[in-house]
Design an enzyme around this catalytic site. Structure first.
Site, PDB file in Angstrom:
ATOM      1  N   ASP A  29       0.834  -1.202   0.000  1.00 51.57           N
ATOM      2  CA  ASP A  29       0.000   0.000   0.000  1.00 51.57           C
ATOM      3  C   ASP A  29       0.871   1.256   0.000  1.00 51.57           C
ATOM      4  OD1 ASP A  29      -2.348   1.396  -0.022  1.00 51.57           O
ATOM      5  OD2 ASP A  29      -2.696   1.258   2.134  1.00 51.57           O
ATOM      6  N   ASN A  72      -9.716  -2.753  -7.404  1.00 52.26           N
ATOM      7  CA  ASN A  72      -8.898  -1.858  -8.237  1.00 52.26           C
ATOM      8  C   ASN A  72      -9.478  -1.648  -9.626  1.00 52.26           C
ATOM      9  OD1 ASN A  72      -5.768  -3.109  -6.843  1.00 52.26           O
ATOM     10  ND2 ASN A  72      -7.058  -1.413  -6.174  1.00 52.26           N
TER      11      ASN A  72
END
Length: 331
Positions: free
Chosen positions: A33, A81
């Protein structure tokens, strides 16, 4: 001069961390991340952050090889995503395609015996990425010293739902009895599952959550979790070693907890046996006529307090100091 001093201190600290590590996890899973935030803070577009993160990925592979980690799973692209804008997705797909092919052809990958596998709903990816996945898997199929799982179009809940639906279809078709649904039945229907359960999850970027990542293999195995603040492109070897140290501390905590539970169980069983023996003696005294000179006391029957092991009894091997608290979180 200052940079040189920092370098010396950094190397000394990494050596210190390595000396503290005795137990290494077999399988580490990483939530990479912070790529986009890293790029934004430097005035760049998201693709630049992803490219910087790809460099970190290669370094982590080397660190795993140095320590003896056997398997690494990277959360490269989640099902969520797909909701990102096309101007961000297309460069990311290009990067995935390029890195998969580049990695599959790298000499050091084959020297280190790295096998690449994709886990997730790969058919949802663009054809060029699917082709790159096939290429990487074929080129590294014979390597057997290290496994790199790349989670692509991956979602943990979706994985479990798909497995449940597959089992339901088999039961409905009469190919499986409901009583035969067990762990093996579920695992055989997961996405090309990792060889091992996850021992340690690492998440960079500051968020303290596991984001639907490998719920069966990580949560089911009660994996240790290490959260840290650096964005993925900034993740360093010292951060990685601290994560390994967290895993080791967690393992030690589990061992203490298991020893404490075992000692408590032994004490409880001994106390139950003592109580049952006293009850049997009482029934015997009630039913057996007293003869002159007879003695049916607890002492005469060999039932004494020393036969029960109380909470404070036992030798030093049964006493465990310390607590069994989880050792999670960053330093």
């Amino acid at each position: 001069m200052l940079d040189r001093l920092r370098g010396l201190v950094g190397r000394a600290y990494r050596r210190h961390l390595r000396r503290e590590i005795d137990d290494v996890p077999d399988h580490v899973a990483v939530i990479q991340d912070g790529n986009r935030r890293y790029a934004r803070e430097r005035g760049d577009d998201a693709p630049e952050g992803h490219r910087a993160g790809a460099d970190t990925t290669e370094r982590v592979l080397d660190w795993c090889a140095d320590l003896g980690v056997s398997e690494l799973t990277l959360y490269a692209f989640s099902t969520e995503n797909f909701a990102r804008p096309d101007e961000e997705l297309e460069p990311l797909f290009d990067l995935l395609e390029h890195k998969l092919r580049e990695f599959a052809d790298a000499d050091r990958v084959h020297e280190q015996g790295v096998r690449v596998r994709a886990i997730g709903d790969v058919p949802r990816l663009p054809p060029r990425v699917r082709d790159a996945v096939d290429y990487a898997e074929r080129r590294t199929a014979d390597n057997d010293r290290f496994t790199l799982n790349v989670a692509l179009a991956y979602g943990g809940r979706t994985e479990l739902l798909d497995a449940a639906r597959a089992i339901a279809r088999d039961v409905e078709a009469g190919e499986m009895d409901p009583e035969d649904v067990d762990i093996d039945a579920v695992e055989s229907r997961l996405y090309d599952r990792p060889i091992r359960d996850v021992d340690l999850i690492v998440r960079t970027g500051g968020d303290e959550r596991t984001s639907n990542f490998l719920p069966w293999h990580a949560n089911g195995n009660e994996a240790a979790v290490y959260f840290c603040a650096p964005y993925w492109p900034e993740f360093s070897e010292a951060d990685f070693l601290r994560a390994i140290r967290t895993y080791e501390s967690r393992e030690e905590s589990w061992q203490r907890a298991r020893a404490e539970r075992a000692a408590a169980l032994v004490r409880a069983l001994a106390e139950v046996e003592f109580a049952e023996a006293r009850a049997a003696a009482a029934r015997l005294r009630e039913r057996v006529p007293r003869l002159d000179g007879s003695d049916l006391s607890d002492d005469a029957l060999g039932i004494t307090e020393r036969d029960g092991v109380g909470p404070g009894d036992g030798d030093s091997g049964g006493r465990i100091d310390g607590d069994a608290a989880d050792s999670t979180g960053a330093d």
